[in-house]
Design a protein around this motif. Sequence first.
Motif, short mmCIF file in Angstrom:
data_model
loop_
_atom_site.label_atom_id
_atom_site.label_comp_id
_atom_site.label_asym_id
_atom_site.label_seq_id
_atom_site.Cartn_x
_atom_site.Cartn_y
_atom_site.Cartn_z
N LEU A 181 0.88 -1.17 0.00
CA LEU A 181 0.00 0.00 0.00
C LEU A 181 0.92 1.22 0.00
N THR A 182 1.43 1.57 -1.16
CA THR A 182 2.41 2.64 -1.28
C THR A 182 1.96 3.62 -2.36
N PRO A 183 2.51 4.84 -2.37
CA PRO A 183 2.14 5.81 -3.41
C PRO A 183 2.41 5.26 -4.80
N VAL A 184 1.56 5.64 -5.74
CA VAL A 184 1.62 5.10 -7.10
C VAL A 184 3.01 5.22 -7.73
N PRO A 185 3.69 6.39 -7.68
CA PRO A 185 5.02 6.47 -8.31
C PRO A 185 6.01 5.47 -7.71
N MET A 186 5.97 5.27 -6.38
CA MET A 186 6.88 4.33 -5.74
C MET A 186 6.53 2.89 -6.07
N THR A 187 5.23 2.62 -6.23
CA THR A 187 4.81 1.27 -6.60
C THR A 187 5.28 0.92 -8.01
N PHE A 188 5.10 1.86 -8.94
CA PHE A 188 5.56 1.65 -10.32
C PHE A 188 7.07 1.47 -10.33
N LEU A 189 7.79 2.29 -9.56
CA LEU A 189 9.25 2.18 -9.48
C LEU A 189 9.65 0.81 -8.93
N LEU A 304 0.12 9.22 -15.74
CA LEU A 304 -0.81 9.45 -14.65
C LEU A 304 -1.63 8.18 -14.46
N LEU A 305 -1.54 7.60 -13.28
CA LEU A 305 -2.19 6.31 -13.01
C LEU A 305 -3.25 6.47 -11.93
N ALA A 306 -4.45 5.94 -12.20
CA ALA A 306 -5.48 5.83 -11.17
C ALA A 306 -5.85 4.36 -11.08
N CYS A 307 -5.17 3.64 -10.20
CA CYS A 307 -5.33 2.19 -10.15
C CYS A 307 -4.93 1.65 -8.79
N GLN A 308 -5.26 0.38 -8.56
CA GLN A 308 -4.85 -0.27 -7.32
C GLN A 308 -3.38 -0.65 -7.38
N ASN A 309 -2.82 -0.96 -6.19
CA ASN A 309 -1.39 -1.15 -6.05
C ASN A 309 -0.86 -2.24 -6.98
N SER A 310 -1.52 -3.38 -7.04
CA SER A 310 -1.00 -4.49 -7.84
C SER A 310 -0.96 -4.14 -9.32
N VAL A 311 -1.92 -3.34 -9.80
CA VAL A 311 -1.91 -2.94 -11.21
C VAL A 311 -0.70 -2.06 -11.50
N ALA A 312 -0.44 -1.07 -10.63
CA ALA A 312 0.71 -0.18 -10.83
C ALA A 312 2.01 -0.98 -10.81
N PHE A 313 2.12 -1.95 -9.91
CA PHE A 313 3.32 -2.78 -9.83
C PHE A 313 3.52 -3.59 -11.11
N ASN A 314 2.46 -4.23 -11.58
CA ASN A 314 2.58 -5.05 -12.79
C ASN A 314 2.83 -4.21 -14.03
N ARG A 322 14.79 -0.46 -21.99
CA ARG A 322 15.80 -0.04 -22.96
C ARG A 322 15.22 0.59 -24.22
N ASN A 323 14.07 0.09 -24.68
CA ASN A 323 13.61 0.46 -26.02
C ASN A 323 12.43 1.41 -26.05
N LEU A 324 11.94 1.84 -24.90
CA LEU A 324 10.77 2.71 -24.86
C LEU A 324 11.18 4.12 -24.43
N PRO A 325 10.29 5.11 -24.62
CA PRO A 325 10.61 6.48 -24.17
C PRO A 325 10.81 6.55 -22.66
N GLY A 326 11.48 7.60 -22.21
CA GLY A 326 11.58 7.83 -20.78
C GLY A 326 10.20 8.06 -20.19
N VAL A 327 10.05 7.75 -18.90
CA VAL A 327 8.73 7.87 -18.28
C VAL A 327 8.85 8.47 -16.89
N VAL A 328 7.94 9.42 -16.59
CA VAL A 328 7.82 10.01 -15.26
C VAL A 328 6.43 9.68 -14.75
N VAL A 329 6.34 9.05 -13.59
CA VAL A 329 5.05 8.67 -12.99
C VAL A 329 4.76 9.64 -11.86
#
Length: 359
Positions: A181-189, A304-314, A322-329
């Motif tokens: 149960l962590t903030p979305v940017p940290m979960t994605f990270l 910008l993510l509006a989702c539950q923790n497991s979705v952000a993690f996955n 390596r092959n996609l644009p840079g991303v800031v969450v």
Amino acid sequence: MYRETADWVLREFVKYLFRPKGFEVKVAGLCVPVLVALLGGNWLVKATARGEYSFEIGSTNIIPEWAQWSLVAIFGAIFVLCFVVGWRRFTRENELRNRKKVIVVEGRGLREDDGSPLTAAVPSEIVGHRIGVALDLRQKRDGVIVDPDALLPEVDTARRIVLQYAGQNDRQDVTVVYGGLTPVPMTFLTGVVFDDEGSIVVMDWDRTRESWRSLDSHDDGQRFGIDGLDAVKNSADVVLAISVSYQVRDENIATTFGFPVVRMSLPDLNSSHWSQAKQSALAQQLLDTAKLLEAKGVTTIHLLLACQNSVAFNLGRRYDKRNLPGVVVYQYEANGAKKFPWGVRMPVASVAAPSIVRT
């Protein structure tokens, strides 16, 4: 301390009583009443009155003696064999548990209380000794991040601890379980940095049940609808708004960004997201959309993510480093003038280490 220990002992004892049993236990259980009938069916207790009460024990000879003892020998041998097989199964399972390790990473960040530990909620089907790794991102204020820069080293520390534990065993004997149960940017990270750890069992907190839950529901088939790709032409920066549990509203986006907006939204935000297959399919859609944006010349995705923790993690685990644009969450703050005051630049697209981006 003593209460927690007593609770653990009681919980493990109940698990032992109701553990899945092998076929030998059922066969042995059937042998017991048969042996009782064979050994006791030929005997009868009689009460005879001869002035005073007296008791006599005699044989009724319902079953011939030769048949009786032959059947006793057969069912007795089956019972002993089942006992030996059961004991060998028990010792093998113990050896397996001692060898296998289950590293349980629990992210904490949105509640001050510890609540129900994830380690205790890991399904019994995942065999192995549980090792808890806490990813504590709380900053003394329930649900509020005061200093996001201080949280980045915590994610890296948790990853290093997992690597240390995993390095002590063969990879096939290690299972990693994540829930948080962590903030979305940290979960994605966390999903991005843990992507290299192989197969990970993901769990999430069910707010309705108030307990941890596996992603074990069926796939309802709902997928993202994608809008706004045609409007992206010569912009190096694009806002990608992903609505899973809530709608990312246009007026909130306008408080912070002036870039073209691409939307990925589920048709029913109240649909169930407790399916690993569904979440994997949604993550693949993010990957495909990021590829399309890269082909259009986009170099930075403002996510910008509006989702539950497991979705952000996955979603974080699926994003190509390596092959996609840079991303800031970005983090959403409902009470701020700017609804997305800061975000985490992910270590992808030649970015060596994560960093905080303030708007």
